[in-house]
Design a protein around this motif. Structure first.
Motif, PDB file in Angstrom:
ATOM      1  N   UNK A 255       0.899  -1.260   0.086  1.00 54.00           N
ATOM      2  CA  UNK A 255       0.059  -0.039   0.043  1.00 54.00           C
ATOM      3  C   UNK A 255       0.796   1.245   0.043  1.00 54.00           C
ATOM      4  N   UNK A 256       0.244   2.340  -0.671  1.00 51.83           N
ATOM      5  CA  UNK A 256       0.973   3.633  -0.490  1.00 51.83           C
ATOM      6  C   UNK A 256      -0.273   4.672  -0.567  1.00 51.83           C
ATOM      7  N   UNK A 257       0.236   6.027  -0.287  1.00 53.31           N
ATOM      8  CA  UNK A 257      -0.673   7.010  -0.429  1.00 53.31           C
ATOM      9  C   UNK A 257      -1.133   7.583   0.813  1.00 53.31           C
ATOM     10  N   UNK A 258      -0.970   7.069   2.023  1.00 53.56           N
ATOM     11  CA  UNK A 258      -1.236   7.697   3.417  1.00 53.56           C
ATOM     12  C   UNK A 258      -0.538   8.645   3.649  1.00 53.56           C
ATOM     13  N   UNK A 259      -1.314   9.357   4.778  1.00 57.63           N
ATOM     14  CA  UNK A 259      -0.691  10.864   5.175  1.00 57.63           C
ATOM     15  C   UNK A 259      -1.682  11.375   6.097  1.00 57.63           C
TER      16      UNK A 259
ATOM     17  N   UNK B  19     -12.388  13.672  10.217  1.00 59.15           N
ATOM     18  CA  UNK B  19     -11.466  13.111  11.417  1.00 59.15           C
ATOM     19  C   UNK B  19     -11.713  11.654  11.889  1.00 59.15           C
ATOM     20  N   UNK B  20     -12.948  11.320  11.774  1.00 60.38           N
ATOM     21  CA  UNK B  20     -13.572   9.916  12.154  1.00 60.38           C
ATOM     22  C   UNK B  20     -12.691   8.883  11.083  1.00 60.38           C
ATOM     23  N   UNK B  21     -12.207   9.406   9.935  1.00 58.33           N
ATOM     24  CA  UNK B  21     -11.841   8.496   8.977  1.00 58.33           C
ATOM     25  C   UNK B  21     -10.191   8.170   9.264  1.00 58.33           C
ATOM     26  N   UNK B  22      -9.814   8.718  10.421  1.00 54.79           N
ATOM     27  CA  UNK B  22      -8.396   8.378  10.813  1.00 54.79           C
ATOM     28  C   UNK B  22      -8.265   7.031  11.319  1.00 54.79           C
ATOM     29  N   UNK B  23      -7.484   6.245  10.552  1.00 54.80           N
ATOM     30  CA  UNK B  23      -7.208   4.697  10.917  1.00 54.80           C
ATOM     31  C   UNK B  23      -6.005   4.405  10.117  1.00 54.80           C
ATOM     32  N   UNK B  24      -5.630   3.147  10.324  1.00 57.77           N
ATOM     33  CA  UNK B  24      -4.597   2.393   9.468  1.00 57.77           C
ATOM     34  C   UNK B  24      -5.490   1.627   8.316  1.00 57.77           C
ATOM     35  N   UNK B  25      -4.995   2.013   7.144  1.00 60.88           N
ATOM     36  CA  UNK B  25      -5.851   1.427   6.026  1.00 60.88           C
ATOM     37  C   UNK B  25      -5.262   0.270   5.647  1.00 60.88           C
ATOM     38  N   UNK B  26      -5.709  -0.958   5.324  1.00 62.80           N
ATOM     39  CA  UNK B  26      -5.084  -2.246   4.830  1.00 62.80           C
ATOM     40  C   UNK B  26      -5.906  -2.678   3.439  1.00 62.80           C
ATOM     41  N   UNK B  27      -5.035  -3.058   2.456  1.00 62.05           N
ATOM     42  CA  UNK B  27      -5.505  -3.517   1.347  1.00 62.05           C
ATOM     43  C   UNK B  27      -5.506  -5.316   1.579  1.00 62.05           C
ATOM     44  N   UNK B  28      -6.486  -5.974   0.960  1.00 60.46           N
ATOM     45  CA  UNK B  28      -6.647  -7.213   0.951  1.00 60.46           C
ATOM     46  C   UNK B  28      -6.966  -7.922  -0.115  1.00 60.46           C
ATOM     47  N   UNK B  29      -6.885  -9.179  -0.461  1.00 59.64           N
ATOM     48  CA  UNK B  29      -6.846  -9.743  -1.887  1.00 59.64           C
ATOM     49  C   UNK B  29      -7.671 -11.392  -1.611  1.00 59.64           C
TER      50      UNK B  29
ATOM     51  N   UNK C 189       0.415  -4.322   4.591  1.00 59.35           N
ATOM     52  CA  UNK C 189       1.046  -3.959   5.705  1.00 59.35           C
ATOM     53  C   UNK C 189       0.177  -2.682   6.460  1.00 59.35           C
ATOM     54  N   UNK C 190      -0.467  -2.024   5.591  1.00 62.34           N
ATOM     55  CA  UNK C 190      -1.353  -0.900   6.078  1.00 62.34           C
ATOM     56  C   UNK C 190      -0.576   0.266   5.788  1.00 62.34           C
ATOM     57  N   UNK C 191      -1.444   1.754   5.719  1.00 58.42           N
ATOM     58  CA  UNK C 191      -0.900   2.782   5.612  1.00 58.42           C
ATOM     59  C   UNK C 191      -1.735   3.564   6.476  1.00 58.42           C
TER      60      UNK C 191
END
Length: 122
Positions: free
Chosen positions: A6-10, A85-95, A114-116
């Motif tokens: 994953x990429x693009x978090x911040x 603000x409630x979207x704040x989290x670790x975002x993980x991709x799955x397949x 791994x999550x971003x």
């Protein structure tokens, strides 16, 4: 074994947009995004199903987030608009490694990135 990166978090402000990317090492079936905030359970965000046209969203992100896939690049994207603000989290991709009918339960996915981190300030 599929590798997902994953990429693009911040860190962004409320109302901003971000696009997350998840690159798979080779083609997969359904792909999805989940998120987990501190002290909360993992939450389904969005999925792009194996069959053409299937796209699902969690209730909290409908109308704001859009999932898309570039099959040539084995990459799935999550465009996140009007962030809160409630979207704040670790975002993980799955397949998914095979064709399945369920895209919402995390148990239906076989591989995970791994999550971003996405942080939205008010």
């Amino acid at each position: 074994q599929v590798q997902l990166v994953e990429s693009g978090g911040g860190l962004v402000q409320a109302g901003d947009s971000l696009r997350l990317s998840c690159a798979a090492s080779f083609s997969t079936y359904g792909m999805g995004w989940f998120r987990q905030a501190p002290g909360k359970e993992r939450e389904f965000v969005a999925a792009d199903g194996w069959s053409y046209g299937i796209k699902l969203y969690g209730d909290s992100v409908k109308g704001r987030f859009t999932i898309s896939r570039d099959t040539a690049k084995n990459t799935v994207y999550l465009q996140m608009n009007s962030l809160k603000p409630e979207d704040t989290a670790v975002y993980s991709c799955a397949a998914q490694s095979r064709r399945r009918s369920d895209y919402v339960r995390y148990e239906s996915y076989d591989f995970w990135g791994q999550g971003t981190q996405v942080t939205v300030s008010s």
